[in-house]
Design an enzyme around this catalytic site. Structure first.
Site, PDB file in Angstrom:
ATOM      1  N   GLU A 138      15.757  14.512  11.558  1.00 17.43           N
ATOM      2  CA  GLU A 138      15.290  13.882  10.564  1.00 17.43           C
ATOM      3  C   GLU A 138      14.219  13.558  11.774  1.00 17.43           C
ATOM      4  O   GLU A 138      14.802  13.155  13.285  1.00 17.43           O
ATOM      5  CB  GLU A 138      15.459  12.730  10.083  1.00 17.43           C
ATOM      6  CG  GLU A 138      13.484  11.550   9.600  1.00 17.43           C
ATOM      7  CD  GLU A 138      12.644  12.164   9.360  1.00 17.43           C
ATOM      8  OE1 GLU A 138      12.055  11.957   9.399  1.00 17.43           O
ATOM      9  OE2 GLU A 138      13.686  12.327   7.936  1.00 17.43           O
ATOM     10  N   CYS A 186       9.267   7.149   1.510  1.00 21.18           N
ATOM     11  CA  CYS A 186       9.447   5.683   0.615  1.00 21.18           C
ATOM     12  C   CYS A 186       9.570   4.607   1.604  1.00 21.18           C
ATOM     13  O   CYS A 186       9.034   3.485   0.444  1.00 21.18           O
ATOM     14  CB  CYS A 186      10.601   6.284  -0.362  1.00 21.18           C
ATOM     15  SG  CYS A 186      10.487   4.999  -2.165  1.00 21.18           S
ATOM     16  N   LYS A 230       5.186  -2.479  -2.466  1.00 24.58           N
ATOM     17  CA  LYS A 230       5.231  -3.412  -4.071  1.00 24.58           C
ATOM     18  C   LYS A 230       6.212  -4.441  -2.423  1.00 24.58           C
ATOM     19  O   LYS A 230       5.801  -5.464  -3.609  1.00 24.58           O
ATOM     20  CB  LYS A 230       7.055  -2.776  -3.913  1.00 24.58           C
ATOM     21  CG  LYS A 230       7.110  -1.706  -5.118  1.00 24.58           C
ATOM     22  CD  LYS A 230       6.485  -0.383  -5.178  1.00 24.58           C
ATOM     23  CE  LYS A 230       5.885   0.432  -5.885  1.00 24.58           C
ATOM     24  NZ  LYS A 230       5.103   1.502  -5.485  1.00 24.58           N
ATOM     25  N   ILE A 253      -0.446   4.689  -7.273  1.00 21.99           N
ATOM     26  CA  ILE A 253      -0.967   4.911  -6.059  1.00 21.99           C
ATOM     27  C   ILE A 253      -2.599   3.845  -6.054  1.00 21.99           C
ATOM     28  O   ILE A 253      -2.772   2.943  -5.730  1.00 21.99           O
ATOM     29  CB  ILE A 253      -1.341   5.520  -4.460  1.00 21.99           C
ATOM     30  CG1 ILE A 253       0.086   6.168  -4.779  1.00 21.99           C
ATOM     31  CG2 ILE A 253      -2.239   4.616  -3.404  1.00 21.99           C
ATOM     32  CD1 ILE A 253      -0.535   7.689  -3.314  1.00 21.99           C
ATOM     33  N   GLU A 273     -12.293   8.013 -10.958  1.00 27.55           N
ATOM     34  CA  GLU A 273     -11.246   8.835 -11.703  1.00 27.55           C
ATOM     35  C   GLU A 273     -12.308   9.757 -12.166  1.00 27.55           C
ATOM     36  O   GLU A 273     -13.098   9.824 -12.860  1.00 27.55           O
ATOM     37  CB  GLU A 273     -10.154   8.082 -12.823  1.00 27.55           C
ATOM     38  CG  GLU A 273      -9.298   8.327 -13.666  1.00 27.55           C
ATOM     39  CD  GLU A 273      -8.746  10.099 -12.743  1.00 27.55           C
ATOM     40  OE1 GLU A 273      -8.799  11.212 -12.434  1.00 27.55           O
ATOM     41  OE2 GLU A 273      -8.071   9.178 -11.538  1.00 27.55           O
ATOM     42  N   GLY A 275      -3.386  12.087  -5.046  1.00 30.00           N
ATOM     43  CA  GLY A 275      -1.815  12.579  -4.640  1.00 30.00           C
ATOM     44  C   GLY A 275      -1.041  12.428  -3.805  1.00 30.00           C
ATOM     45  O   GLY A 275      -1.785  12.386  -2.276  1.00 30.00           O
ATOM     46  N   ARG A 276      -0.377  13.584  -3.630  1.00 27.02           N
ATOM     47  CA  ARG A 276       0.902  13.846  -1.912  1.00 27.02           C
ATOM     48  C   ARG A 276       1.180  15.769  -2.802  1.00 27.02           C
ATOM     49  O   ARG A 276       0.800  16.063  -3.173  1.00 27.02           O
ATOM     50  CB  ARG A 276       1.879  12.938  -2.247  1.00 27.02           C
ATOM     51  CG  ARG A 276       1.898  11.402  -2.324  1.00 27.02           C
ATOM     52  CD  ARG A 276       2.872  10.705  -1.760  1.00 27.02           C
ATOM     53  NE  ARG A 276       3.905  10.893  -0.493  1.00 27.02           N
ATOM     54  CZ  ARG A 276       3.194  10.619   0.688  1.00 27.02           C
ATOM     55  NH1 ARG A 276       1.948   9.711   0.724  1.00 27.02           N
ATOM     56  NH2 ARG A 276       3.951  11.358   1.634  1.00 27.02           N
ATOM     57  N   ASP A 316      10.247  15.544  -3.428  1.00 27.35           N
ATOM     58  CA  ASP A 316       9.143  15.809  -3.312  1.00 27.35           C
ATOM     59  C   ASP A 316       7.665  17.222  -2.962  1.00 27.35           C
ATOM     60  O   ASP A 316       7.194  17.805  -4.062  1.00 27.35           O
ATOM     61  CB  ASP A 316       7.707  14.964  -2.227  1.00 27.35           C
ATOM     62  CG  ASP A 316       7.576  13.506  -2.850  1.00 27.35           C
ATOM     63  OD1 ASP A 316       8.750  13.281  -3.911  1.00 27.35           O
ATOM     64  OD2 ASP A 316       7.216  12.678  -2.160  1.00 27.35           O
ATOM     65  N   HIS A 347      17.735 -13.928 -26.849  1.00 26.10           N
ATOM     66  CA  HIS A 347      17.002 -14.620 -26.132  1.00 26.10           C
ATOM     67  C   HIS A 347      17.283 -15.814 -25.496  1.00 26.10           C
ATOM     68  O   HIS A 347      17.652 -16.723 -25.182  1.00 26.10           O
ATOM     69  CB  HIS A 347      17.282 -15.091 -28.286  1.00 26.10           C
ATOM     70  CG  HIS A 347      15.641 -16.347 -28.057  1.00 26.10           C
ATOM     71  ND1 HIS A 347      14.410 -15.837 -28.390  1.00 26.10           N
ATOM     72  CD2 HIS A 347      15.476 -17.236 -28.451  1.00 26.10           C
ATOM     73  CE1 HIS A 347      13.500 -16.914 -28.618  1.00 26.10           C
ATOM     74  NE2 HIS A 347      14.283 -17.739 -28.959  1.00 26.10           N
TER      75      HIS A 347
END
Length: 469
Positions: free
Chosen positions: A39, A47, A56, A188, A208, A272-273, A313, A446
């Site tokens: 890495e 992520c 998030k 995204i 869009e 997008g990626r 990915d 419930h």
């Protein structure tokens, strides 16, 4: 840390320490394999550091920022003060830091050898790693796992820089944009639109080119989100493609193909990626590629070069961290000879954390009809208006079940506040091929939003209690 003065041999060399790479490393060491994990940046990949987790975290801050407005409706007078972006970013970074520290500990104690540096495939079973100081070493593996991840894409002629930013830059902005424009209405794009609106942006506009926001979702979900965003005063332009963007002294001017223009202080490019494979030696070693993606056997995730596998990915399909994570485990077990069950791509859960939340798994109604025929598909939409907990939360939305007629539930699609938390049961239903009658016989507590899943199944099984058949 690996000794950079000598070449080393391993059972498995993994190129990339994101969700797919580190999962493969952890599982492989559990199975007794010697592993080198390469890495160049930080364990956890996009992520953890620049994607899922920080986004998030900010969406959670946005939820809190919306609280004063919601409180007034239930009799609590609260006053919202200004957003302290420095503390907000500090909160986000602390969340990342804690998770990163934990991941370092996991990998460190697993027995895997972490090799820091830029890795490149140089042979059918070799990876050359160049460290920051320029020193190089060659790692040899009986098997190689490619897990090099993805990058934020842009469009031809649209250069990132200044006030034209990608999601990674957006996560570090020291201010909340006042009137941002977002190019792209996918996951995204709608998540950033949601969080910026919650944090006090005066206006947010999504551009869009496709006919709907979140166009990969069931059409009923897309239409519901569009209504919800309109109610939240999040603007959007659909069905007209982007043409150009110009930076001005104070912001960005965007022109669409029909000549219409929009002006804002930032343009977030969320189209997008792309697969992070350029310059890594994959093609030179004869690995079959398609537009930068690595083509792997869907049942084994092995490339056309024996002993070289690909996960995450860089493999065509859903670009989701949990997909890469599961693929990493799968390949480790495949190499160890455990013959794991192939991963069914259609059974991978998908969650979009905008407000309202979107959760889905399996086939959309359109996909189901294409597969089984129009007359062999039945659906039911359970409106959250009949769910007690959803009424308490003040959310609108629905849970939609799609079934093969006289057969199992093949798709579940949800929209509403907090409904992302129901994705667990949803994926079990679809992946275990449960029929509506199977789910209807289960007791759902419930008052919870979870019982909306049970009510939808009751209705689809032909015995609705709080809804019309």
């Amino acid at each position: 840390m690996a000794d950079t003065s000598t070449d080393q041999k391993f059972d498995i060399v993994i190129l990339g320490g994101g969700s797919g790479g580190y999962a493969a490393a952890l599982r492989a060491t559990q199975l007794g394999k010697s592993v080198a994990l390469v890495e160049k940046d930080k364990l956890g990949g996009t992520c953890l550091h620049r994607g899922c987790v920080p986004t998030k975290a900010l969406l959670h801050v946005g939820e809190i920022a919306d609280t004063p407005a919601e409180a007034k409706a239930v009799g609590i007078e609260m006053t919202a003060s200004a957003i302290n972006t420095e503390k907000m970013l500090d909160f986000k970074n602390k969340v990342i830091g804690r998770l990163y520290k934990g991941l370092q500990g996991l990998v460190g104690s697993s027995g895997a050898t972490l090799v820091n540096g830029f890795g490149r495939l140089t042979g059918k079973n070799t990876v050359e790693v160049e460290a920051e100081d320029g020193s190089k070493q060659t790692l040899t593996g009986e098997n190689i796992i490619l897990a090099s991840g993805s990058f934020s894409k842009t469009l031809p002629g649209l250069e990132l820089g200044g006030r034209i930013i990608d999601s990674e830059v957006a996560l570090q902005l020291p201010e909340v944009p006042k009137n941002p424009i977002i190019l792209g209405g996918g996951v995204i794009g709608v998540e950033f639109a949601s969080v910026w609106k919650s944090l006090g942006a005066e206006s947010v506009t999504i551009i869009e080119g496709l006919p709907h926001l979140v166009a990969n979702e069931d059409e009923a979900i897309s239409k519901n989100l569009e209504r919800a965003f309109k109610k939240r005063k999040i603007a959007y332009s659909l069905g007209v493609f982007f043409e150009k963007a110009e930076q001005t002294e104070t912001g960005v001017k965007v022109t669409l193909a029909n000549g219409k223009t929009y002006e804002g202080d930032y343009l977030l490019v969320a189209v997008g990626r792309g697969p992070q494979t350029k310059g890594l030696g994959y093609e030179e070693q004869g690995i079959e590629m398609d537009r930068g993606f690595v083509l792997a056997n869907k049942d084994t995730l092995e490339t056309n070069v024996p002993g070289i596998y690909a996960v995450g990915d860089i493999v065509p399909g859903l670009q989701l961290a949990h997909r890469g994570f599961q693929q990493g485990i799968f390949v480790a077990e495949q190499i160890a000879g455990l013959n794991p069950q192939p991963i069914d791509e259609s059974g991978i859960p998908r969650v979009t954390y905008c407000e309202p939340n979107i959760g889905s798994v399996g086939l959309t109604e359109k996909q189901a009809k294409e597969k089984f025929g129009d007359d062999n598909v039945a659906t039911y939409d359970y409106n959250l208006g009949g769910n007690g907990k959803s009424q308490i939360l003040g959310t609108q939305g629905f849970i939609k079940l799609v079934r093969e007629k006289d057969g199992p539930i093949v798709g579940i699609h949800m929209i509403g506040a907090r409904l992302s938390e129901q994705i667990g049961e949803a994926q079990l239903i679809v992946n275990w091929e449960a029929e509506p009658e199977d789910v209807a016989s289960l007791i759902h507590a419930h008052p919870t939003q979870n019982e909306a899943m049970g009510e939808a199944a009751l209705a689809l099984a032909g015995k609705p209690l709080h809804a019309h058949a």
